[in-house]
Design a protein around this motif. Structure first.
Motif, PDB file in Angstrom:
ATOM      1  N   LEU A   1      -7.660  -1.851  -1.844  1.00 43.65           N
ATOM      2  CA  LEU A   1      -6.837  -1.202  -2.872  1.00 43.65           C
ATOM      3  C   LEU A   1      -7.286  -1.604  -4.280  1.00 43.65           C
ATOM      4  N   LEU A   2      -7.590  -2.888  -4.462  1.00 50.34           N
ATOM      5  CA  LEU A   2      -8.019  -3.334  -5.790  1.00 50.34           C
ATOM      6  C   LEU A   2      -9.373  -2.728  -6.154  1.00 50.34           C
ATOM      7  N   CYS A   3     -10.262  -2.578  -5.156  1.00 45.35           N
ATOM      8  CA  CYS A   3     -11.552  -1.914  -5.410  1.00 45.35           C
ATOM      9  C   CYS A   3     -11.328  -0.450  -5.778  1.00 45.35           C
ATOM     10  N   ALA A   4     -10.449   0.214  -5.006  1.00 42.68           N
ATOM     11  CA  ALA A   4     -10.210   1.641  -5.241  1.00 42.68           C
ATOM     12  C   ALA A   4      -9.649   1.873  -6.637  1.00 42.68           C
TER      13      ALA A   4
ATOM     14  N   ALA B   1      -7.100   8.604   4.144  1.00 39.79           N
ATOM     15  CA  ALA B   1      -6.994   9.085   2.763  1.00 39.79           C
ATOM     16  C   ALA B   1      -8.174   8.625   1.920  1.00 39.79           C
ATOM     17  N   ALA B   2      -8.810   7.533   2.354  1.00 40.29           N
ATOM     18  CA  ALA B   2      -9.935   7.002   1.580  1.00 40.29           C
ATOM     19  C   ALA B   2     -11.181   7.859   1.715  1.00 40.29           C
ATOM     20  N   LYS B   3     -11.145   8.829   2.620  1.00 40.58           N
ATOM     21  CA  LYS B   3     -12.374   9.574   2.926  1.00 40.58           C
ATOM     22  C   LYS B   3     -12.740  10.607   1.858  1.00 40.58           C
ATOM     23  N   GLY B   4     -11.750  11.075   1.105  1.00 42.41           N
ATOM     24  CA  GLY B   4     -12.077  12.070   0.088  1.00 42.41           C
ATOM     25  C   GLY B   4     -11.236  11.885  -1.166  1.00 42.41           C
ATOM     26  N   GLU B   5     -11.734  12.377  -2.278  1.00 42.21           N
ATOM     27  CA  GLU B   5     -11.058  12.164  -3.554  1.00 42.21           C
ATOM     28  C   GLU B   5      -9.670  12.810  -3.584  1.00 42.21           C
ATOM     29  N   GLU B   6      -9.616  14.028  -3.034  1.00 36.89           N
ATOM     30  CA  GLU B   6      -8.352  14.768  -3.074  1.00 36.89           C
ATOM     31  C   GLU B   6      -7.283  14.044  -2.252  1.00 36.89           C
ATOM     32  N   ALA B   7      -7.677  13.638  -1.050  1.00 34.48           N
ATOM     33  CA  ALA B   7      -6.741  12.936  -0.163  1.00 34.48           C
ATOM     34  C   ALA B   7      -6.289  11.627  -0.796  1.00 34.48           C
ATOM     35  N   TRP B   8      -7.224  10.965  -1.458  1.00 35.43           N
ATOM     36  CA  TRP B   8      -6.862   9.684  -2.064  1.00 35.43           C
ATOM     37  C   TRP B   8      -5.922   9.877  -3.255  1.00 35.43           C
ATOM     38  N   THR B   9      -6.162  10.901  -4.035  1.00 33.30           N
ATOM     39  CA  THR B   9      -5.265  11.201  -5.159  1.00 33.30           C
ATOM     40  C   THR B   9      -3.849  11.456  -4.650  1.00 33.30           C
ATOM     41  N   ALA B  10      -3.764  12.188  -3.549  1.00 26.41           N
ATOM     42  CA  ALA B  10      -2.444  12.481  -2.975  1.00 26.41           C
ATOM     43  C   ALA B  10      -1.787  11.207  -2.454  1.00 26.41           C
ATOM     44  N   PHE B  11      -2.579  10.354  -1.789  1.00 21.68           N
ATOM     45  CA  PHE B  11      -2.052   9.097  -1.266  1.00 21.68           C
ATOM     46  C   PHE B  11      -1.536   8.226  -2.406  1.00 21.68           C
ATOM     47  N   ARG B  12      -2.332   8.173  -3.467  1.00 18.73           N
ATOM     48  CA  ARG B  12      -1.930   7.348  -4.620  1.00 18.73           C
ATOM     49  C   ARG B  12      -0.631   7.846  -5.225  1.00 18.73           C
ATOM     50  N   ALA B  13      -0.562   9.140  -5.407  1.00 19.82           N
ATOM     51  CA  ALA B  13       0.633   9.710  -6.025  1.00 19.82           C
ATOM     52  C   ALA B  13       1.865   9.422  -5.165  1.00 19.82           C
ATOM     53  N   ARG B  14       1.661   9.470  -3.866  1.00 16.41           N
ATOM     54  CA  ARG B  14       2.803   9.343  -2.965  1.00 16.41           C
ATOM     55  C   ARG B  14       3.247   7.889  -2.766  1.00 16.41           C
TER      56      ARG B  14
ATOM     57  N   GLU C   1      11.131   3.691  -0.296  1.00 16.11           N
ATOM     58  CA  GLU C   1      11.705   5.040  -0.197  1.00 16.11           C
ATOM     59  C   GLU C   1      10.628   6.048   0.234  1.00 16.11           C
ATOM     60  N   ALA C   2       9.436   5.902  -0.349  1.00 16.84           N
ATOM     61  CA  ALA C   2       8.324   6.792   0.008  1.00 16.84           C
ATOM     62  C   ALA C   2       7.939   6.600   1.486  1.00 16.84           C
ATOM     63  N   LEU C   3       8.007   5.359   1.954  1.00 17.68           N
ATOM     64  CA  LEU C   3       7.694   5.084   3.368  1.00 17.68           C
ATOM     65  C   LEU C   3       8.724   5.737   4.280  1.00 17.68           C
TER      66      LEU C   3
ATOM     67  N   ALA D   1       0.083   3.067  12.089  1.00 12.60           N
ATOM     68  CA  ALA D   1       0.080   4.486  11.716  1.00 12.60           C
ATOM     69  C   ALA D   1      -0.189   4.621  10.218  1.00 12.60           C
ATOM     70  N   PHE D   2       0.461   3.763   9.437  1.00 14.93           N
ATOM     71  CA  PHE D   2       0.263   3.845   7.991  1.00 14.93           C
ATOM     72  C   PHE D   2      -1.147   3.390   7.613  1.00 14.93           C
ATOM     73  N   GLN D   3      -1.634   2.383   8.324  1.00  9.42           N
ATOM     74  CA  GLN D   3      -2.994   1.914   8.040  1.00  9.42           C
ATOM     75  C   GLN D   3      -4.009   3.030   8.308  1.00  9.42           C
ATOM     76  N   ARG D   4      -3.768   3.778   9.390  1.00 14.51           N
ATOM     77  CA  ARG D   4      -4.666   4.915   9.678  1.00 14.51           C
ATOM     78  C   ARG D   4      -4.582   5.960   8.564  1.00 14.51           C
ATOM     79  N   GLU D   5      -3.371   6.180   8.076  1.00 12.07           N
ATOM     80  CA  GLU D   5      -3.158   7.120   6.962  1.00 12.07           C
ATOM     81  C   GLU D   5      -3.945   6.647   5.728  1.00 12.07           C
ATOM     82  N   TYR D   6      -3.845   5.358   5.452  1.00 13.89           N
ATOM     83  CA  TYR D   6      -4.565   4.754   4.323  1.00 13.89           C
ATOM     84  C   TYR D   6      -6.067   4.951   4.472  1.00 13.89           C
TER      85      TYR D   6
END
Lengths: 261, 285
Positions: free
Chosen positions: B58-61, B252-265, B277-279, B244-249
């Protein structure tokens, strides 16, 4: 499953598991650490047959008193811990030498230098792999063997990109402290078994798995391989060993995923 | 002394360019609530020292890491953190990689005020070739052995996560392994513990034996109560890893769009209340 006597003959995965078990012969009361499914089966097999004093972890922080299937303990059998082995104790134990590790090699060269850190230059690798992990300390502290699930010239390489596990030439160059407890005992691949019992400690093919030819192994090696004068066939599992592998150690057949028939 | 504080106050102590040690191991008992708070802050150019997991990813991202000092970066059930992989393969971070055991000795040396500790680990390997500043030392005794002098790894700030703590900074771990949390704290100038639950000192004994009290208040400057503060890494016996959440994480790291959505959420949020609350919303989907 029916009795082993009536069941099909040994698969390549089962031959590999026995070859791994043989790596532990004579080790006695030391920690057998394994990475990969076939090594995990092999160590359990050794413990259930000719090396009953081997110690094993549960993969977390306990020493497992019983042999737990490679797929994990079933719901009905809670694992029994015979000791506590947090990571700090693992380091102490490995530095004390009471361990034999089998690591997976992403690359290995003729002197047993091993790489699972990265492919390409370390500063900006083409492919980041596991990293150095404990390989530098392991290899100069206690016996190490390697498992290669799919031998190709990209694994058996002329020169490894990064030395994570120390081979014989590098240990010699580093001096007596690096050599003192250094031993690369064996390499087991899906094709054969190798050791380093040559005058200059080059890798040597000791046995071919049943159905594998010398040419096949040479074609899968990126360096010139030494070959034992009396090249043998890797021994087949006994009926008892087959039964242990199939019924007790790996009833779910995870071994087929690592070395498909 | 009452050392209770907040995640925001801990992170306010961080300055650009500092060396930050993070306890835990891989995807196990990481002080993720404090890491998430760092992501919300403007701090940058950190040197991160960690047996890395998603803390490092996360800190690298987020571009917070200039230099990474590590033994490995793994998510355990997923062998490699995908953001770490990208940071390495793009050359985005300076990588100082040690053998796992050398890394421990570096923290230990710093925590007992020694400049180095001798070890066999590293001899003959590329750890020494890649880090020519590393030196060997000869034993002054008859054996004359030449060993690696693993340098101390002093930290400006250390953060670790424990199961329980009291207001004075004593802390208790209830899982199977302390990892090296005590050494991270010992190696640091400023030391912070987040915990699942703040308890009265007398209540430690209700949860575990004396042996679970491995972090005493002399090692700690501030305590933050962060229920679920290790999520999505494991924090047994309070909770296991949220696979399950780790898999989601990781996905989401695989593409810019997915990561932007993950970050926002999950990350660009005001705080841990919003994160929980988001979880809840994600689990309910």
């Amino acid at each position: 499953m029916t009795a082993a006597a009536a069941s099909p003959g040994p698969t390549r995965a089962e031959v590999c598991a026995v070859a791994v078990a043989e790596c532990f012969r004579g080790d006695g009361e030391i920690l057998a650490s394994c990475f990969g499914t076939i090594p995990a089966i092999g160590a359990r097999l050794a413990r259930l047959t000719f090396e009953p004093d081997l110690m094993m972890t549960d993969g977390i922080a306990s020493l497992a008193a019983d042999v737990v299937p490679v797929s994990g303990p079933g719901a009905s059998s809670a694992p029994v811990a015979e000791g506590w082995l947090p990571f700090r104790s693992v380091f102490d134990l490995l530095w004390s030498g009471r361990r034999h590790v089998i690591m997976i090699a992403s690359q290995i060269d003729r002197f047993g230098n091993h790489n699972f850190a990265c492919i390409g230059p370390h500063a900006k690798p083409k492919a980041q792999l596991l990293g150095m992990r404990g390989a530098p300390g392991n290899t100069v502290s206690h016996p190490t063997s390697y498992w290669v699930p799919a031998q190709t010239p990209k694994v058996f390489v002329e020169t490894v990109d990064v030395v994570s596990g120390v081979g014989y030439d590098r240990a010699a160059a580093a001096g007596p402290s690096a050599q003192r407890f250094h031993e690369i005992r064996r390499v087991v691949s899906n094709l054969g078994v190798f050791d380093f019992a040559t005058p200059d400690r080059r890798m040597r093919l000791v046995s071919l798995h049943p159905g594998v030819s010398l040419d096949e192994v040479r074609a899968a090696s990126g360096f010139e391989l030494a070959v034992a004068d009396e090249l043998a066939e890797t021994r087949a599992p006994s009926a008892d060993e087959l039964r242990l592998i199939r019924e007790r150690i790996d009833p779910e057949g995870l071994r087929e995923r690592e070395v498909p028939s | 002394m009452d050392k209770r504080t907040t995640a925001a106050a801990v992170v306010a102590e961080l300055r650009d360019g500092m060396t930050l040690g993070i306890g835990g191991w891989g995807s196990r008992r990481k002080p993720m609530a404090l890491v998430r708070e760092i992501l919300r802050s403007p701090v940058k150019d950190l040197t991160v020292v960690s047996y890395g997991g998603p803390d490092v990813g996360l800190l690298c991202a987020a571009g917070k890491v200039r230099k990474l000092v590590y033994g490995f970066v793994s998510l355990d059930s997923i062998p490699l953190d995908p953001h770490f992989r990208r940071a390495r393969e793009t050359g985005a971070i300076e990588a100082v990689e040690f053998d796992e055991g050398m890394f421990q000795l570096g923290l230990y040396a710093a925590s007992i005020r020694l400049p180095f500790l001798p070890t066999r680990a590293g001899l003959g390997s590329d750890v020494l070739r890649l880090h020519p500043e590393l030196r060997t030392v000869r034993s002054p005794y008859a054996d004359g052995e030449e060993l690696v002098a693993m340098p101390a790894l002093p930290l400006d700030v250390a953060i670790v996560h424990q199961n329980r703590a009291d207001a004075r900074g004593n802390a208790q771990y209830l899982g199977p392994d302390l990892y090296f949390d005590d050494l991270f704290l010992g190696a640091a100038r400023r030391r912070f513990v987040s915990c699942e639950q703040l308890v009265e000192t007398a209540d430690f004994a209700k949860s575990g034996s004396l042996h679970t009290l491995r972090i005493h208040r002399g090692l700690v400057d501030g305590v933050v109560e962060t229920p679920g503060g290790a999520h999505f890494t494991e924090c047994p016996p309070d909770y296991g890893r949220d696979e399950a959440f780790q898999r989601e994480y990781a996905a989401a790291a695989k593409g810019e769009e997915a990561w932007t959505a993950f970050r926002a959420r999950f990350l660009d949020l005001a705080g841990e209340d919003e994160y929980r609350e988001a979880l809840r919303a994600w689990r309910g989907k």
